[in-house]
Scaffold this motif. Structure first.
Motif, PDB file in Angstrom:
ATOM      1  N   ALA A 104      40.330  27.116  43.319  1.00 12.92           N
ATOM      2  CA  ALA A 104      39.712  28.221  42.582  1.00 12.92           C
ATOM      3  C   ALA A 104      40.520  28.518  41.321  1.00 12.92           C
ATOM      4  O   ALA A 104      39.951  28.716  40.240  1.00 12.92           O
ATOM      5  CB  ALA A 104      39.615  29.467  43.462  1.00 12.92           C
ATOM      6  N   SER A 105      41.846  28.530  41.441  1.00 17.27           N
ATOM      7  CA  SER A 105      42.688  28.784  40.268  1.00 17.27           C
ATOM      8  C   SER A 105      42.535  27.683  39.229  1.00 17.27           C
ATOM      9  O   SER A 105      42.469  27.955  38.027  1.00 17.27           O
ATOM     10  CB  SER A 105      44.160  28.905  40.683  1.00 17.27           C
ATOM     11  N   ILE A 106      42.460  26.438  39.666  1.00 20.40           N
ATOM     12  CA  ILE A 106      42.257  25.314  38.749  1.00 20.40           C
ATOM     13  C   ILE A 106      40.935  25.488  38.003  1.00 20.40           C
ATOM     14  O   ILE A 106      40.861  25.322  36.783  1.00 20.40           O
ATOM     15  CB  ILE A 106      42.310  23.972  39.517  1.00 20.40           C
ATOM     16  N   ASN A 107      39.884  25.858  38.717  1.00 21.46           N
ATOM     17  CA  ASN A 107      38.579  26.069  38.102  1.00 21.46           C
ATOM     18  C   ASN A 107      38.599  27.249  37.135  1.00 21.46           C
ATOM     19  O   ASN A 107      38.035  27.171  36.037  1.00 21.46           O
ATOM     20  CB  ASN A 107      37.508  26.296  39.160  1.00 21.46           C
ATOM     21  N   GLU A 108      39.219  28.362  37.540  1.00 18.66           N
ATOM     22  CA  GLU A 108      39.264  29.558  36.691  1.00 18.66           C
ATOM     23  C   GLU A 108      39.936  29.287  35.357  1.00 18.66           C
ATOM     24  O   GLU A 108      39.524  29.820  34.323  1.00 18.66           O
ATOM     25  CB  GLU A 108      39.988  30.693  37.418  1.00 18.66           C
ATOM     26  N   LEU A 109      40.974  28.450  35.359  1.00 11.00           N
ATOM     27  CA  LEU A 109      41.704  28.145  34.130  1.00 11.00           C
ATOM     28  C   LEU A 109      41.148  26.917  33.403  1.00 11.00           C
ATOM     29  O   LEU A 109      41.638  26.574  32.324  1.00 11.00           O
ATOM     30  CB  LEU A 109      43.193  27.925  34.445  1.00 11.00           C
ATOM     31  N   ALA A 110      40.131  26.276  33.964  1.00  6.55           N
ATOM     32  CA  ALA A 110      39.517  25.072  33.385  1.00  6.55           C
ATOM     33  C   ALA A 110      40.559  23.974  33.168  1.00  6.55           C
ATOM     34  O   ALA A 110      40.612  23.333  32.123  1.00  6.55           O
ATOM     35  CB  ALA A 110      38.786  25.405  32.087  1.00  6.55           C
ATOM     36  N   PRO A 144      46.140  28.971  21.961  1.00  7.20           N
ATOM     37  CA  PRO A 144      45.243  28.438  20.940  1.00  7.20           C
ATOM     38  C   PRO A 144      45.538  28.965  19.522  1.00  7.20           C
ATOM     39  O   PRO A 144      45.281  28.279  18.549  1.00  7.20           O
ATOM     40  CB  PRO A 144      43.860  28.885  21.400  1.00  7.20           C
ATOM     41  N   ASP A 145      46.101  30.158  19.440  1.00  7.77           N
ATOM     42  CA  ASP A 145      46.421  30.735  18.130  1.00  7.77           C
ATOM     43  C   ASP A 145      47.822  30.365  17.649  1.00  7.77           C
ATOM     44  O   ASP A 145      48.278  30.846  16.625  1.00  7.77           O
ATOM     45  CB  ASP A 145      46.273  32.253  18.184  1.00  7.77           C
ATOM     46  N   GLY A 146      48.515  29.512  18.402  1.00 10.91           N
ATOM     47  CA  GLY A 146      49.862  29.082  18.028  1.00 10.91           C
ATOM     48  C   GLY A 146      50.967  30.000  18.514  1.00 10.91           C
ATOM     49  O   GLY A 146      52.149  29.717  18.314  1.00 10.91           O
ATOM     50  N   THR A 147      50.604  31.110  19.166  1.00  8.41           N
ATOM     51  CA  THR A 147      51.593  32.054  19.673  1.00  8.41           C
ATOM     52  C   THR A 147      52.304  31.471  20.895  1.00  8.41           C
ATOM     53  O   THR A 147      51.663  30.910  21.782  1.00  8.41           O
ATOM     54  CB  THR A 147      50.914  33.384  20.078  1.00  8.41           C
ATOM     55  N   ALA A 148      53.640  31.630  20.923  1.00  6.41           N
ATOM     56  CA  ALA A 148      54.423  31.143  22.058  1.00  6.41           C
ATOM     57  C   ALA A 148      54.082  31.943  23.315  1.00  6.41           C
ATOM     58  O   ALA A 148      53.962  33.170  23.270  1.00  6.41           O
ATOM     59  CB  ALA A 148      55.915  31.245  21.765  1.00  6.41           C
ATOM     60  N   ARG A 149      53.916  31.237  24.414  1.00  3.60           N
ATOM     61  CA  ARG A 149      53.631  31.845  25.712  1.00  3.60           C
ATOM     62  C   ARG A 149      54.801  31.523  26.644  1.00  3.60           C
ATOM     63  O   ARG A 149      55.206  30.366  26.738  1.00  3.60           O
ATOM     64  CB  ARG A 149      52.343  31.293  26.323  1.00  3.60           C
ATOM     65  N   PRO A 150      55.332  32.520  27.363  1.00  7.13           N
ATOM     66  CA  PRO A 150      56.475  32.262  28.250  1.00  7.13           C
ATOM     67  C   PRO A 150      56.046  31.586  29.555  1.00  7.13           C
ATOM     68  O   PRO A 150      54.877  31.626  29.932  1.00  7.13           O
ATOM     69  CB  PRO A 150      57.009  33.668  28.532  1.00  7.13           C
ATOM     70  N   ALA A 151      57.011  31.002  30.248  1.00  2.00           N
ATOM     71  CA  ALA A 151      56.765  30.475  31.593  1.00  2.00           C
ATOM     72  C   ALA A 151      56.329  31.645  32.470  1.00  2.00           C
ATOM     73  O   ALA A 151      56.866  32.756  32.364  1.00  2.00           O
ATOM     74  CB  ALA A 151      58.029  29.829  32.142  1.00  2.00           C
ATOM     75  N   GLN A 152      55.343  31.417  33.325  1.00  2.00           N
ATOM     76  CA  GLN A 152      54.800  32.451  34.200  1.00  2.00           C
ATOM     77  C   GLN A 152      53.922  31.804  35.255  1.00  2.00           C
ATOM     78  O   GLN A 152      53.672  30.600  35.204  1.00  2.00           O
ATOM     79  CB  GLN A 152      54.014  33.484  33.393  1.00  2.00           C
ATOM     80  N   THR A 153      53.436  32.589  36.201  1.00  2.00           N
ATOM     81  CA  THR A 153      52.640  32.067  37.309  1.00  2.00           C
ATOM     82  C   THR A 153      51.294  32.770  37.371  1.00  2.00           C
ATOM     83  O   THR A 153      51.214  33.999  37.367  1.00  2.00           O
ATOM     84  CB  THR A 153      53.404  32.239  38.640  1.00  2.00           C
ATOM     85  N   TYR A 154      50.231  31.973  37.433  1.00  2.00           N
ATOM     86  CA  TYR A 154      48.864  32.482  37.571  1.00  2.00           C
ATOM     87  C   TYR A 154      48.565  32.675  39.048  1.00  2.00           C
ATOM     88  O   TYR A 154      48.726  31.749  39.848  1.00  2.00           O
ATOM     89  CB  TYR A 154      47.874  31.485  36.952  1.00  2.00           C
ATOM     90  N   THR A 155      48.147  33.871  39.406  1.00  2.00           N
ATOM     91  CA  THR A 155      47.893  34.180  40.818  1.00  2.00           C
ATOM     92  C   THR A 155      46.412  34.375  41.124  1.00  2.00           C
ATOM     93  O   THR A 155      46.054  34.783  42.216  1.00  2.00           O
ATOM     94  CB  THR A 155      48.691  35.430  41.244  1.00  2.00           C
ATOM     95  N   GLY A 156      45.554  34.082  40.160  1.00  2.00           N
ATOM     96  CA  GLY A 156      44.109  34.162  40.371  1.00  2.00           C
ATOM     97  C   GLY A 156      43.502  35.418  39.774  1.00  2.00           C
ATOM     98  O   GLY A 156      44.177  36.428  39.577  1.00  2.00           O
ATOM     99  N   GLY A 157      42.213  35.331  39.466  1.00  2.00           N
ATOM    100  CA  GLY A 157      41.475  36.487  38.965  1.00  2.00           C
ATOM    101  C   GLY A 157      42.017  37.081  37.678  1.00  2.00           C
ATOM    102  O   GLY A 157      42.053  38.294  37.518  1.00  2.00           O
TER     103      GLY A 157
END
Length: 174
Positions: A104-110, A144-157
């Motif tokens: 489900a998480s894989i699908n949500e994030l495409a 997508p806008d070139g802004t740096a994103r930190p390491a983090q964990t997606y927990t769904g929804g």
């Protein structure tokens, strides 16, 4: 069962309430492990399961069932996405993964699978790794806008846990 640290064979048994029970030597009927055993699945380094002769992957779900992504059977016949509920029972009406599952998480994030087992997300740099608890670890990168994103964990929804900045043990293969 298996061997202990000293090489001595140990019988199959169940650990419960602080004690080993050698009378409980098989998984409980209806459990995820029982379903895995029934289908003869083998765990991949990425946390999904595969079945000899079949394409597609199997993912554990919070209710103990297994979601099958669909693929081809041993005879080459296409098999649809569906859910295995145990005891030989398949539910073709449950053809999408449950919320809170890895798939489900894989699908949500495409996400799409990379050859090294990690996942990629369109428009983002960095790698995504499926974890045993159904979450997805993101190594960090640019959006997508070139802004740096930190390491983090997606927990769904649409929930990101920015305090979880390292992957769970044994998720990223060495």
């Amino acid at each position: 069962g298996g061997n202990g640290p000293d090489g001595t064979a140990r019988p199959a048994q169940t650990y419960a309430n602080g004690n080993w029970d050698q009378t409980r030597t098989t998984p409980m009927a209806g459990s995820t492990q029982a379903a895995i055993n029934e289908l003869g699945l083998v765990r991949t380094p990425m946390g999904s399961y595969v079945r000899a002769g079949y394409t597609g992957e199997y993912f554990t779900q919070p209710d103990g069932s297994l979601f099958y992504t669909g693929g081809n059977g041993p005879d080459g016949t296409a098999r649809p996405a569906q859910t295995y509920t145990g005891g030989g029972n398949w539910d073709q009406a449950r053809n999408t993964p449950m919320a809170g599952s890895t798939q489900a998480s894989i699908n949500e994030l495409a996400l799409t699978r990379n050859p090294n087992g990690s996942y990629a997300r369109p428009g983002y740099t960095g790698s995504y790794w499926a974890q045993p608890d159904g979450s997805i670890f993101y190594t960090g990168g640019n959006g997508p806008d070139g802004t740096a994103r930190p390491a983090q964990t997606y927990t769904g929804g649409d929930n990101w846990d920015q305090a979880r900045t390292t992957p769970m043990p044994r998720v990223i293969p060495e």
